[in-house]
Design an enzyme around this catalytic site. Structure first.
Site, PDB file in Angstrom:
ATOM      1  N   LYS A  22       0.891  -1.334   0.182  1.00  0.00           N
ATOM      2  CA  LYS A  22       0.082   0.029   0.434  1.00  0.00           C
ATOM      3  C   LYS A  22       0.910   1.107   0.103  1.00  0.00           C
ATOM      4  CE  LYS A  22      -1.462   2.533   3.588  1.00  0.00           C
ATOM      5  NZ  LYS A  22      -1.324   3.752   4.321  1.00  0.00           N
ATOM      6  N   ASN A  23       1.447   1.141   1.068  1.00  0.00           N
ATOM      7  CA  ASN A  23       2.524   2.421   0.874  1.00  0.00           C
ATOM      8  C   ASN A  23       3.333   2.782  -0.081  1.00  0.00           C
ATOM      9  OD1 ASN A  23       1.447   3.254   3.237  1.00  0.00           O
ATOM     10  ND2 ASN A  23       2.606   2.547   4.716  1.00  0.00           N
ATOM     11  N   ARG A  93      -2.927  11.399   3.414  1.00  0.00           N
ATOM     12  CA  ARG A  93      -1.139  11.053   4.020  1.00  0.00           C
ATOM     13  C   ARG A  93      -0.648  11.161   3.061  1.00  0.00           C
ATOM     14  NH1 ARG A  93       1.703  14.418   7.764  1.00  0.00           N
ATOM     15  NH2 ARG A  93       3.344  13.706   7.309  1.00  0.00           N
ATOM     16  N   CYS A 117      -4.065   8.931   9.242  1.00  0.00           N
ATOM     17  CA  CYS A 117      -4.113   8.791  10.416  1.00  0.00           C
ATOM     18  C   CYS A 117      -4.123   9.516  11.290  1.00  0.00           C
ATOM     19  CB  CYS A 117      -3.494   7.441  10.744  1.00  0.00           C
ATOM     20  SG  CYS A 117      -3.537   6.038   9.395  1.00  0.00           S
ATOM     21  N   ARG A 122       2.085  15.184  12.237  1.00  0.00           N
ATOM     22  CA  ARG A 122       2.824  14.780  11.511  1.00  0.00           C
ATOM     23  C   ARG A 122       2.688  15.412  10.670  1.00  0.00           C
ATOM     24  NH1 ARG A 122      -0.172   9.231   9.562  1.00  0.00           N
ATOM     25  NH2 ARG A 122       1.287   9.102   8.249  1.00  0.00           N
ATOM     26  N   PRO A 123       3.621  16.407  11.076  1.00  0.00           N
ATOM     27  CA  PRO A 123       3.930  17.982  10.365  1.00  0.00           C
ATOM     28  C   PRO A 123       4.758  16.804   8.408  1.00  0.00           C
ATOM     29  CG  PRO A 123       5.886  18.064  11.675  1.00  0.00           C
ATOM     30  CD  PRO A 123       4.947  16.401  12.056  1.00  0.00           C
ATOM     31  N   ILE A 124       5.256  18.482   7.917  1.00  0.00           N
ATOM     32  CA  ILE A 124       6.077  18.222   6.121  1.00  0.00           C
ATOM     33  C   ILE A 124       7.362  18.947   6.086  1.00  0.00           C
ATOM     34  CG2 ILE A 124       3.861  16.428   5.424  1.00  0.00           C
ATOM     35  CD1 ILE A 124       3.726  18.978   3.760  1.00  0.00           C
ATOM     36  N   ASP A 125       7.425  19.209   7.212  1.00  0.00           N
ATOM     37  CA  ASP A 125       8.861  20.280   7.310  1.00  0.00           C
ATOM     38  C   ASP A 125       9.855  19.793   5.961  1.00  0.00           C
ATOM     39  OD1 ASP A 125       8.269  18.693   9.825  1.00  0.00           O
ATOM     40  OD2 ASP A 125      10.300  19.773  10.990  1.00  0.00           O
ATOM     41  N   ASP A 308       4.398   0.797  12.186  1.00  0.00           N
ATOM     42  CA  ASP A 308       2.979  -0.055  11.517  1.00  0.00           C
ATOM     43  C   ASP A 308       2.436  -1.531  12.073  1.00  0.00           C
ATOM     44  OD1 ASP A 308       3.036   2.503  10.193  1.00  0.00           O
ATOM     45  OD2 ASP A 308       3.578   1.807   8.148  1.00  0.00           O
ATOM     46  N   ILE A 330       8.340   5.966  16.765  1.00  0.00           N
ATOM     47  CA  ILE A 330       8.481   6.981  15.851  1.00  0.00           C
ATOM     48  C   ILE A 330       7.047   7.672  16.156  1.00  0.00           C
ATOM     49  CG2 ILE A 330       7.922   7.271  13.234  1.00  0.00           C
ATOM     50  CD1 ILE A 330      10.258   5.142  13.659  1.00  0.00           C
ATOM     51  N   ARG A 400      -9.046   1.338   4.422  1.00  0.00           N
ATOM     52  CA  ARG A 400      -7.557   1.907   3.526  1.00  0.00           C
ATOM     53  C   ARG A 400      -6.436   1.190   3.417  1.00  0.00           C
ATOM     54  NH1 ARG A 400      -6.037   6.578   6.724  1.00  0.00           N
ATOM     55  NH2 ARG A 400      -4.634   6.940   5.218  1.00  0.00           N
TER      56      ARG A 400
HETATM   57  N1  EPU Z   1       8.616  14.049  10.690  1.00  0.00           N
HETATM   58  C1  EPU Z   1       8.060  15.278  11.382  1.00  0.00           C
HETATM   59  N2  EPU Z   1       8.357  16.494   9.832  1.00  0.00           N
HETATM   60  C2  EPU Z   1       8.650  16.150   8.617  1.00  0.00           C
HETATM   61  C3  EPU Z   1       8.676  14.086   7.678  1.00  0.00           C
HETATM   62  C4  EPU Z   1       8.184  13.413   9.323  1.00  0.00           C
HETATM   63  O1  EPU Z   1       8.779  15.841  12.012  1.00  0.00           O
HETATM   64  O2  EPU Z   1       8.203  16.481   7.357  1.00  0.00           O
HETATM   65  C5  EPU Z   1       8.632  13.559  11.328  1.00  0.00           C
HETATM   66  C6  EPU Z   1       7.489  12.394  12.133  1.00  0.00           C
HETATM   67  O3  EPU Z   1       5.844  12.958  12.928  1.00  0.00           O
HETATM   68  C7  EPU Z   1       6.900  10.933  12.755  1.00  0.00           C
HETATM   69  C8  EPU Z   1       8.772  11.184  11.465  1.00  0.00           C
HETATM   70  O4  EPU Z   1       9.310  11.916  11.349  1.00  0.00           O
HETATM   71  O5  EPU Z   1       7.292  11.456  13.828  1.00  0.00           O
HETATM   72  C9  EPU Z   1       8.403   9.656  10.897  1.00  0.00           C
HETATM   73  O6  EPU Z   1       7.682  10.273   9.449  1.00  0.00           O
HETATM   74  P1  EPU Z   1       7.564   9.244   7.806  1.00  0.00           P
HETATM   75  O7  EPU Z   1       7.823  10.755   7.514  1.00  0.00           O
HETATM   76  O8  EPU Z   1       8.915   8.675   7.784  1.00  0.00           O
HETATM   77  O9  EPU Z   1       5.958   8.847   7.770  1.00  0.00           O
HETATM   78  P2  EPU Z   1       5.213   9.394   6.579  1.00  0.00           P
HETATM   79  O10 EPU Z   1       6.149   9.216   5.332  1.00  0.00           O
HETATM   80  O11 EPU Z   1       4.026  10.179   7.445  1.00  0.00           O
HETATM   81  C10 EPU Z   1       5.091   6.662   6.679  1.00  0.00           C
HETATM   82  C11 EPU Z   1       3.282   6.125   6.280  1.00  0.00           C
HETATM   83  C12 EPU Z   1       3.368   5.311   7.595  1.00  0.00           C
HETATM   84  C13 EPU Z   1       4.105   5.403   8.763  1.00  0.00           C
HETATM   85  C14 EPU Z   1       5.537   5.855   8.288  1.00  0.00           C
HETATM   86  C15 EPU Z   1       6.344   4.933   8.880  1.00  0.00           C
HETATM   87  C16 EPU Z   1       3.133   6.554   4.258  1.00  0.00           C
HETATM   88  C17 EPU Z   1       1.844   6.926   3.306  1.00  0.00           C
HETATM   89  N3  EPU Z   1       2.473   6.627   5.626  1.00  0.00           N
HETATM   90  O12 EPU Z   1       4.516   8.123   6.670  1.00  0.00           O
HETATM   91  O13 EPU Z   1       2.532   4.439   7.525  1.00  0.00           O
HETATM   92  O14 EPU Z   1       3.678   4.282   9.188  1.00  0.00           O
HETATM   93  O15 EPU Z   1       5.694   6.509   7.327  1.00  0.00           O
HETATM   94  O16 EPU Z   1       7.211   3.961   8.604  1.00  0.00           O
HETATM   95  O17 EPU Z   1       3.549   5.581   3.388  1.00  0.00           O
HETATM   96  C18 EPU Z   1       0.218   2.931   7.870  1.00  0.00           C
HETATM   97  O18 EPU Z   1       0.573   2.285   6.866  1.00  0.00           O
HETATM   98  O19 EPU Z   1      -0.264   2.627   8.585  1.00  0.00           O
HETATM   99  C19 EPU Z   1       0.934   4.764   8.050  1.00  0.00           C
HETATM  100  C20 EPU Z   1       1.246   5.093   9.057  1.00  0.00           C
END
Ligand code: EPU
Length: 434
Positions: A22-23, A93, A117, A122-125, A308, A330, A400
């Protein structure tokens, strides 16, 4: 509202075929926007997040259609807008990948801030800093991310503060068509990051080092169409492995890459579950009388134990002998499901990122609600081995990410039904309300 009704107690037996990741899919589908041509993507899991993305991309002008149940054709030759701001975008997301893809191809993206979720902020900074390093100006106004690279996207070197999955993939996407070379240090190493890099390379990109700390992306002029098969879903596989263990059954989990499952297999073996690996399948078994050992777990970026799988494994540990400690490395708030599991008899104490689990003899069926994807599937696990009936609401969250979960579980002998009615069981007894 759709609900699952499960009569617990059947040990799962037989074979389950794991769907495409999925991811990986939710990144590869937007990545097809970078391609000036037709992509044929195989092994696509038909889950709600994938359907949402195909709708968003169609609205932007991509021609998206399923050639068969799991093969998606995407033609992004004529994209008529760089804006994706509909309500659909906020529902997931992974819509953040539209920013990297649009910026990479057109130097311009307007995308609604993503949803997904809810387990804390969950920032995207990191994504934004990456786009800025590539020469884009990024602003957020009225819930919309505007990224514009007036002079084109330019290769750069950057280091992520944390090996974020999403930021690694998004920056990689934005950089494939850049002028010059981009180096991402402290990159994420998850299997689906490698899969996205392999997809892009199959379409003509020049990405090296995916799966290590350092990814190098040499910008190319254009990506061409092609065919690609998505890797199996590591987390779906791990979930069925846990289900086999929890119900005291024997399940052949097929179409997997055992290497991706090593941290999960290792923990199951520590618990006392039998895990047999082969080339592309894993068989997991436990005699119902076999006592499970307590273990401690800390979730970490790959190759560590995946966040996950934390709710599913914590649910299994409720049935182990003794006290286990699970630490979430995480996310800040990924124990919200604990309240629902407590309704089923779980003894779990949460303090911040740590959950102390005291083993119980059995779960008892109850009416419970899924609060996110993995939390929801953990209620399914508890329901499968609970005494009596469990009714789970909000199951669209489970759908999902889990393709055909009800059919797959029935194929393994589970007693699981779908109901659209009012509650069928009393919250008090967990039995049929009659
Ligand atoms: N983070 C930041 N800033 C950012 C990006 C991340 O502070 O700009 C923090 C997050 O808040 C978190 C950590 O860094 O504490 C890791 O986040 P990551 O970016 O790795 O996660 P993500 O890309 O938002 C993906 C998966 C999630 C999975 C995580 C970790 C997708 C769509 N989502 O999320 O999947 O938990 O990687 O492996 O690929 C799920 O499938 O249930 C799911 C939540």
């Amino acid at each position: 509202m759709k609900k699952y009704v499960i009569r617990g107690g059947n040990p799962l037996e037989g074979e389950v075929r794991i769907s495409g990741g999925k991811n990986a899919a939710v990144a590869i589908i937007p990545a097809a926007l970078l391609v000036n041509g037709v992509c044929i993507i195989e092994n696509v899991p038909v889950v709600n997040d994938v359907i949402l993305l195909t709708k968003i991309m169609s609205n932007m002008g991509a021609k998206v259609s399923f050639l068969d149940k799991t093969t998606l054709r995407i033609d992004s030759t004529e994209i008529h807008t760089c804006a994706a701001i509909s309500e659909l975008v906020r529902k997931m997301r992974a819509s953040y990948y539209l920013i990297g893809a649009l910026l990479g191809r057109f130097g311009n993206a307007q995308v609604g801030l993503p949803g997904g979720c809810d387990f804390g902020v969950r920032p995207i900074d990191y994504h934004i800093r990456g786009f800025e390093a590539l020469g884009a100006t990024v602003t957020i106004e009225h819930g919309i991310v505007n990224a514009v690279a007036e002079n084109g996207v330019k290769g750069t070197s950057l280091s992520l503060d944390f090996p974020s999955v999403g930021a690694t993939i998004n920056i990689m996407m934005a950089a494939v068509l850049a002028e010059g070379t981009t180096v991402i240090e402290n990159a994420g190493k998850e299997p689906h990051i490698v899969d996205i890099a392999n997809f892009l390379n199959a379409m003509g990109a020049e990405i090296r080092g995916a799966g290590t700390d350092t990814i190098k992306i040499k910008g190319v002029k254009e990506l061409h169409g092609g065919r690609y098969e998505i890797i199996p879903d590591q987390i779906e596989a791990g979930t069925y492995m846990v289900m086999a263990a929890a119900t005291g059954g024997r399940v052949k989990v097929s179409n997997v890459i055992p290497k991706h499952l090593e941290s999960i297999s290792a923990k199951l073996e520590e618990i006392g579950v039998t895990v047999e690996e082969d080339d592309d399948f894993i068989t997991v078994s436990r005699e119902p009388s076999q006592i499970m050992n307590k273990v401690n777990i800390k979730t970490l970026p790959y190759p560590g134990f995946p966040t996950d799988m934390q709710p599913q494994m914590s649910t299994l540990l409720c049935l182990a002998n003794g006290t286990s400690i699970v630490t979430e490395g995480i996310y800040e708030h990924r124990f919200k499901y604990v309240d629902e599991l407590r309704r089923m008899g779980a003894k779990m104490d949460v303090d911040g990122r740590v959950c102390v689990i005291t083993g119980i003899e059995k779960f008892t069926g109850a009416a419970v609600t899924a609060c996110d994807l993995r939390a929801g599937v953990s209620l399914v696990i508890a329901g499968l081995c609970a005494e009596g009936m469990t009714e789970i609401s909000n199951v669209q969250l489970i759908e999902r990410g889990y393709e055909d979960i009800v059919e797959k579980l029935r194929g393994l002998g589970a007693s699981i039904g779908i109901s659209d009615d009012e509650p069928q069981i009393s919250e008090k007894t967990g039995e049929n309300a009659g």
